[in-house]
Design a protein around this motif. Sequence first.
Motif, PDB file in Angstrom:
ATOM      1  N   ASP A  14       0.719  -1.109  -0.093  1.00 57.26           N
ATOM      2  CA  ASP A  14       0.125   0.086  -0.110  1.00 57.26           C
ATOM      3  C   ASP A  14       0.849   1.241  -0.009  1.00 57.26           C
ATOM      4  N   ASN A  15       1.981   1.372   0.691  1.00 54.72           N
ATOM      5  CA  ASN A  15       2.824   2.661   0.731  1.00 54.72           C
ATOM      6  C   ASN A  15       3.725   2.788  -0.538  1.00 54.72           C
ATOM      7  N   VAL A  16       3.958   1.538  -1.127  1.00 49.53           N
ATOM      8  CA  VAL A  16       4.744   1.589  -2.413  1.00 49.53           C
ATOM      9  C   VAL A  16       3.840   2.261  -3.395  1.00 49.53           C
ATOM     10  N   ILE A  17       2.659   1.922  -3.406  1.00 50.38           N
ATOM     11  CA  ILE A  17       1.592   2.471  -4.421  1.00 50.38           C
ATOM     12  C   ILE A  17       1.294   3.984  -4.293  1.00 50.38           C
ATOM     13  N   LEU A  18       1.175   4.139  -2.963  1.00 53.57           N
ATOM     14  CA  LEU A  18       1.042   5.650  -2.276  1.00 53.57           C
ATOM     15  C   LEU A  18       2.034   6.638  -2.760  1.00 53.57           C
ATOM     16  N   VAL A  19       3.298   6.146  -2.652  1.00 49.99           N
ATOM     17  CA  VAL A  19       4.406   6.962  -3.105  1.00 49.99           C
ATOM     18  C   VAL A  19       4.702   6.922  -4.530  1.00 49.99           C
ATOM     19  N   MET A  20       4.103   5.968  -5.338  1.00 54.16           N
ATOM     20  CA  MET A  20       4.174   6.113  -6.742  1.00 54.16           C
ATOM     21  C   MET A  20       2.974   6.925  -7.213  1.00 54.16           C
ATOM     22  N   SER A  21       1.965   7.139  -6.570  1.00 52.26           N
ATOM     23  CA  SER A  21       0.800   7.993  -6.700  1.00 52.26           C
ATOM     24  C   SER A  21       1.333   9.378  -6.629  1.00 52.26           C
ATOM     25  N   ALA A  22       2.028   9.538  -5.414  1.00 53.52           N
ATOM     26  CA  ALA A  22       2.298  10.859  -5.062  1.00 53.52           C
ATOM     27  C   ALA A  22       3.501  11.447  -6.102  1.00 53.52           C
ATOM     28  N   GLY A  23       4.455  10.628  -6.269  1.00 59.88           N
ATOM     29  CA  GLY A  23       5.408  11.096  -7.263  1.00 59.88           C
ATOM     30  C   GLY A  23       5.210  11.104  -8.524  1.00 59.88           C
ATOM     31  N   TYR A  24       4.113  10.294  -9.061  1.00 58.78           N
ATOM     32  CA  TYR A  24       3.909  10.184 -10.406  1.00 58.78           C
ATOM     33  C   TYR A  24       3.147  11.489 -10.980  1.00 58.78           C
TER      34      TYR A  24
END
Length: 476
Positions: free
Chosen positions: A275-285
């Motif tokens: 979940d936190n990898v996907i969150l960081v992906m969303s924010a950074g993307y």
Amino acid sequence: MDLLVFFTLLCLFSISLFLIKIRRKPSNRLPPGSLGIPIIGQSFSFLRAMRENTAEKWLEERVQKYGSISKVTLFGTPTVIIHGQAGNKFIFTSDTLTNQQPTSIRKLLGTRNLMELSGEDHKRVRGAVMSFLKPEVLKRYVGKMDTEMKKHLDMYWQGKEKVAVLPLMKTLTFDIICSLLFDLDLGTRRNDFLEAFQYVIEGLLSVPLNIPFTSLNRGIRASTKIKSMVRDIICEKRLAIEKQEAIPDQDLITSLLSIQGEDNEALLSENEIVDNVILVMSAGYDTSSVLITFMVRLMATDPVVYAGILKEQEEIAKSKTAIDSITWEDLSKMKYTWRVALEIMRITPPVFGAFRKTLKDAEFGGYLIPKGWQILWAANMTHMDESIFPEPSKFDPKRFENQASIPPYCFLAFGGGPRICPGYEFARIETLVAIHYLVTRYTWKLCGIDNNFSRTPMPVFPQGLPIQIEQKKTTV
């Protein structure tokens, strides 16, 4: 006919739950405003305002009508909109609030990410994520971002006369994320990630109806695919660590897998890592790509800002050869460039706002906010307050020469207090590296008919912000 009966019963059941939720407290203590139609409320008018880029006006009209606190219904939940520095402080520091997001965000990003956690769980997971995103670690990856930027220019800009900036910046930031988070090379796997991820982003703020052909339904199917792909990568990284073929800080996933608690067990569960990898992906993307695009647009229309950034970046470029990379020390010299970025985020923050949810009955401004209600904060409500930022509509990077002079909880581009975005430094490095190579290698001018943007919920340009480019004769 059976389908019609099913949807009728579903609507009646949802309305009943909604009415039970809001009926439990006397209305005379609730903030002013209308909750509107159960479940739907003002969701469609808010989303329409976002798409038309009039959400600021939508909020201002509510403040003028009801004051600094009012109630609506957004995305199926009774919601309180709070405005002002005191409201921001309450949102970011109150122990009566949790980070639980609207249904659509929870379904797409998961329930064990930093946006959802509170208390000791939030502290534990945030500490783990920050162990990779803190400056002393990220400074080792400046060269990796530099390499990704050069690859990007060679693949998508070299020899072109016209490009669309926003789609390319999304490709760039996604490639950087894949490199630093997964240590994942270019290829089919990255492309599959990107294709699925775009559906997730589109569904983040949507009416919570998981039926075919809706944004939420497409996003959920894409999120399921991404989570499966991330779990596969976790298995590969875990095996590489066991075989001592990977070092702890090789990428975000190996970093999170390598962190142990006091009992020498893994500090994070697999669900928390996913979940936190996907969150960081969303924010950074999305956020960094939008910021870089805004900067490209501004430099095409403001010769003073362009000259200031160009001068600063050319001074750095003078000391380098064509094969040299940007260093951590170079980034520390890009002060004016980053002040421009901060001023852009003040006027047009990439993230419009976010939600909190009450853990128990809370009070603010003399009003009751019942347990389970949402609270919406919006960055522009203080960013454009003339009592905080004089002449707020004027673009002036000098405002950030002394950031300590800006009152707490008034500049919210990265949140505030203990909830400030852990990816702040990541975004800064990514943006500065990209701008350095763009201004030292190319000149450009806008060539689109419509260069304005709307929000879905992130800013998007109808044509992707097309520009006509010309490569400089001397490159770095």
